[in-house]
Design an enzyme around this catalytic site. Structure first.
Site, PDB file in Angstrom:
ATOM      1  N   ASN A 211      -7.416   1.902   9.930  1.00  0.00           N
ATOM      2  CA  ASN A 211      -6.109   2.111  10.555  1.00  0.00           C
ATOM      3  C   ASN A 211      -6.311   2.068  12.058  1.00  0.00           C
ATOM      4  OD1 ASN A 211      -5.224   2.509   7.989  1.00  0.00           O
ATOM      5  ND2 ASN A 211      -4.694   4.669   8.232  1.00  0.00           N
TER       6      ASN A 211
ATOM      7  N   TYR B 170      -4.415   1.636  15.919  1.00  0.00           N
ATOM      8  CA  TYR B 170      -3.140   1.663  16.638  1.00  0.00           C
ATOM      9  C   TYR B 170      -3.240   1.421  18.141  1.00  0.00           C
ATOM     10  CZ  TYR B 170      -0.774   3.346  12.506  1.00  0.00           C
ATOM     11  OH  TYR B 170      -0.243   3.432  11.242  1.00  0.00           O
TER      12      TYR B 170
ATOM     13  N   ARG C 298       0.850  -1.189   0.000  1.00  0.00           N
ATOM     14  CA  ARG C 298       0.000   0.000   0.000  1.00  0.00           C
ATOM     15  C   ARG C 298       0.889   1.244   0.000  1.00  0.00           C
ATOM     16  NH1 ARG C 298      -2.725   3.005   4.725  1.00  0.00           N
ATOM     17  NH2 ARG C 298      -3.855   4.544   3.518  1.00  0.00           N
TER      18      ARG C 298
ATOM     19  N   GLU D 256      -7.377   8.553   6.276  1.00  0.00           N
ATOM     20  CA  GLU D 256      -7.675   9.219   7.548  1.00  0.00           C
ATOM     21  C   GLU D 256      -8.147  10.664   7.366  1.00  0.00           C
ATOM     22  OE1 GLU D 256      -4.308   8.877  10.167  1.00  0.00           O
ATOM     23  OE2 GLU D 256      -4.178   6.713   9.960  1.00  0.00           O
TER      24      GLU D 256
ATOM     25  N   HIS E 287      -2.837  10.973   0.702  1.00  0.00           N
ATOM     26  CA  HIS E 287      -2.300  10.751   2.043  1.00  0.00           C
ATOM     27  C   HIS E 287      -1.608  12.055   2.447  1.00  0.00           C
ATOM     28  CE1 HIS E 287      -0.944   7.401   4.960  1.00  0.00           C
ATOM     29  NE2 HIS E 287      -0.538   8.547   5.504  1.00  0.00           N
TER      30      HIS E 287
ATOM     31  N   GLU F  32      -3.596  -0.151   8.176  1.00  0.00           N
ATOM     32  CA  GLU F  32      -2.421   0.228   8.968  1.00  0.00           C
ATOM     33  C   GLU F  32      -2.567  -0.337  10.371  1.00  0.00           C
ATOM     34  OE1 GLU F  32      -1.460   4.417   9.226  1.00  0.00           O
ATOM     35  OE2 GLU F  32      -1.833   4.702   7.090  1.00  0.00           O
TER      36      GLU F  32
HETATM   37  O1  IFM Z   1       2.523   7.657  10.038  1.00  0.00           O
HETATM   38  C1  IFM Z   1       1.145   7.677  10.193  1.00  0.00           C
HETATM   39  C2  IFM Z   1       0.444   7.491   8.877  1.00  0.00           C
HETATM   40  O2  IFM Z   1       0.834   8.413   7.928  1.00  0.00           O
HETATM   41  C3  IFM Z   1      -1.052   7.603   9.054  1.00  0.00           C
HETATM   42  N1  IFM Z   1      -1.515   6.749  10.117  1.00  0.00           N
HETATM   43  C4  IFM Z   1      -0.808   6.773  11.365  1.00  0.00           C
HETATM   44  C5  IFM Z   1       0.682   6.603  11.137  1.00  0.00           C
HETATM   45  C6  IFM Z   1       1.426   6.630  12.480  1.00  0.00           C
HETATM   46  O3  IFM Z   1       1.208   7.840  13.112  1.00  0.00           O
END
Ligand code: IFM
Length: 458
Positions: free
Chosen positions: A300, A302, A78, A167, A122, A364
């Site tokens: 995404n 985290y 990606r 995002e 992006h 992500e």
């Molecule tokens: O690095 C970023 C990415 O560009 C978008 N999502 C979160 C990642 C980590 O912060």
């Protein structure tokens, strides 16, 4: 002893990057200036005044980088396209060398049997479009459609997985409200909401065009959603959670699902005295356009963020703290984000059960740890391996309960430019020496390679 958890046969294993974070070559071969070029060149905006001028020099080293992807056994990669490389002035004149770069990259990937998953936006908006108003104005959405047409005509015969935006809530909220990201506007809630609306509208307008220029392709959008419980059952904590969720997540999911924007947003606007400007920027037919059917949503994910109403004195909170979040190193990555793999399952469940998304990719997932090569040249990043393993176990569980999860992309393939944090945070499964541009596959990368090979996680 752990048993191996087997993934479906056609599960897509990938890794992700973004143009500004890895390419470098910021002003080469006719590329126009982006808002991130301007922002990072402004002293004081980025930690250590780092810039993406060179980054991982991927623009020049993409062949070597694809060779590393082959070594890892990636099934998919990606990456994003830099809009000002294609249209230096945002609209109008096309920069052929920019198109040629991505065309060569796509050919190289396909030759290696790696499927390109391409994000159109992006975050590197052409600077001229910001000067014409940026995402708070409707003409930026129109410009996005022109850009989409140009690039999907050029690559649509070979790229079969497209994502319009990455995002959008980060673009709207960090770019036009808090000002931590380019273009650095410390605005008000209305400029953020206008940005969100135009980002979504540009998405909806782009979808049929991509389908036309890239027949048989899958089209989607990437949403960031973390696990965000309220700190307690108190009304203020729960209300704050609802508002935060509305502005960061629900706004996007509701609109994409063909529903109205969450009611909390109007409340937000009036609280700040911004009515009657309110929501006048939403025109008849916009919500229908935004809800143009798509093939997938990219998630995404985290971390967990526990939401607390900070305006309420501690002792007025209800005593029952549902989710105490003790800070200790094991639970937090170096950027300060709490590790909470169960949250991935919960957010995937939310997408599936509340929104009936037909197909989901985790586009992500990853963590920041700064482990560097030892004397033997190995990068022993066991925290990252543990993070990835635990999240993949949750992804597996999601599939078991019927959630249509079709693939997983590690963030990131390489250590790279982490926006306002510059090069201080390393998310890669490949270590990069920014002085020499040497690349070393970290232990987590070798581990991930075994996961791909066995199609299973231990
Ligand atoms: O690095 C970023 C990415 O560009 C978008 N999502 C979160 C990642 C980590 O912060």
């Amino acid at each position: 002893m752990n048993t191996k958890l087997l993934f479906p046969e056609n599960f897509i294993w990938g890794a992700a990057t973004a143009s500004y974070q890895i390419e470098g070559a910021w002003n080469e071969d006719g590329k126009g200036e982006s808002i991130w070029d301007r922002f990072s060149h402004t002293p004081g905006k980025i930690l250590n005044n780092d810039t993406g001028d060179v980054a991982d020099d991927h623009y020049h080293r993409y062949r070597e980088d694809v060779a590393l992807m082959i070594k890892l056994g990636l099934k998919a990669y990606r990456f994003s396209i830099s809009w000002p490389r294609i249209l230096p002035m945002g609209i109008g004149r096309v920069n052929q060398p920019g198109i040629d770069f991505y065309s060569r990259l796509v050919d190289e990937l396909l030759e290696a049997g790696i499927q390109p998953f391409t994000t159109l936006y992006h975050w590197d908006l052409p600077q001229v479009l910001f000067e014409a108003g940026g995402w708070p104005v409707r003409s930026t959405a129109e410009a996005f459609v022109e850009y989409t047409d140009v690039i999907t005509r050029a690559l649509g015969d070979r790229v079969k997985h497209w994502m319009t935006h990455n995002e959008p809530s980060v673009v709207a909220n960090l770019g036009y409200l808090h000002g931590e990201h380019a273009p650095g506007i410390k605005g008000n809630i209305v400029s953020a909401l206008k940005s969100a609306h135009h980002l979504l509208l540009s998405h909806g307008w782009a979808v049929p065009l991509i389908q036309q220029n890239s027949p048989g392709s899958e089209v989607g959008i990437v949403i960031n959603a973390n696990h965000t419980p309220s700190a307690s059952a108190s009304v203020p904590d729960r209300q704050t959670r609802l508002e935060q969720d509305a502005i960061w997540v629900r706004l996007y999911l509701e609109a994409l699902a063909g529903r109205q924007y969450p009611a909390e947003l109007t409340h937000f606007i009036s609280k700040q005295g911004l009515l009657p400007e309110g929501t006048k920027y939403i025109q008849p037919g916009d919500m229908e356009d935004i809800a143009t059917p798509i093939d997938f949503i990219g998630l995404n994910f985290y971390r967990r963020t526990v939401i607390r109403n900070t305006e309420v004195p501690e002792d007025q909170n209800l005593p029952q703290t549902l989710f105490p979040a003790p800070k200790n190193d094991e639970n937090y990555t170096e950027i300060g984000w709490e590790v909470y793999p169960e949250g991935l399952l919960s957010v995937l469940g939310r997408l599936h059960f509340e929104y009936q998304i037909p197909k989901i990719y985790v586009t992500e997932n990853g963590c920041s740890y700064s482990d560097a090569p030892g004397d033997d040249g190995l990068v022993r990043d066991e925290h990252r391996t543990r993070y990835l393993r635990e999240h993949l176990r949750m992804a597996h569980q999601a599939i078991q309960i019927g959630i249509p999860l079709a693939g997983y992309f590690v963030w990131s393939l390489f250590d790279n430019f982490e926006w306002a944090y510059g090069y201080s945070q390393r998310f890669g499964i490949i270590w990069v020496d920014y002085e020499t541009q040497e690349r070393i596959i970290k232990d987590s990368g070798h581990w991930y390679s075994q996961v791909i090979k066995s199609n299973a996680v231990d």
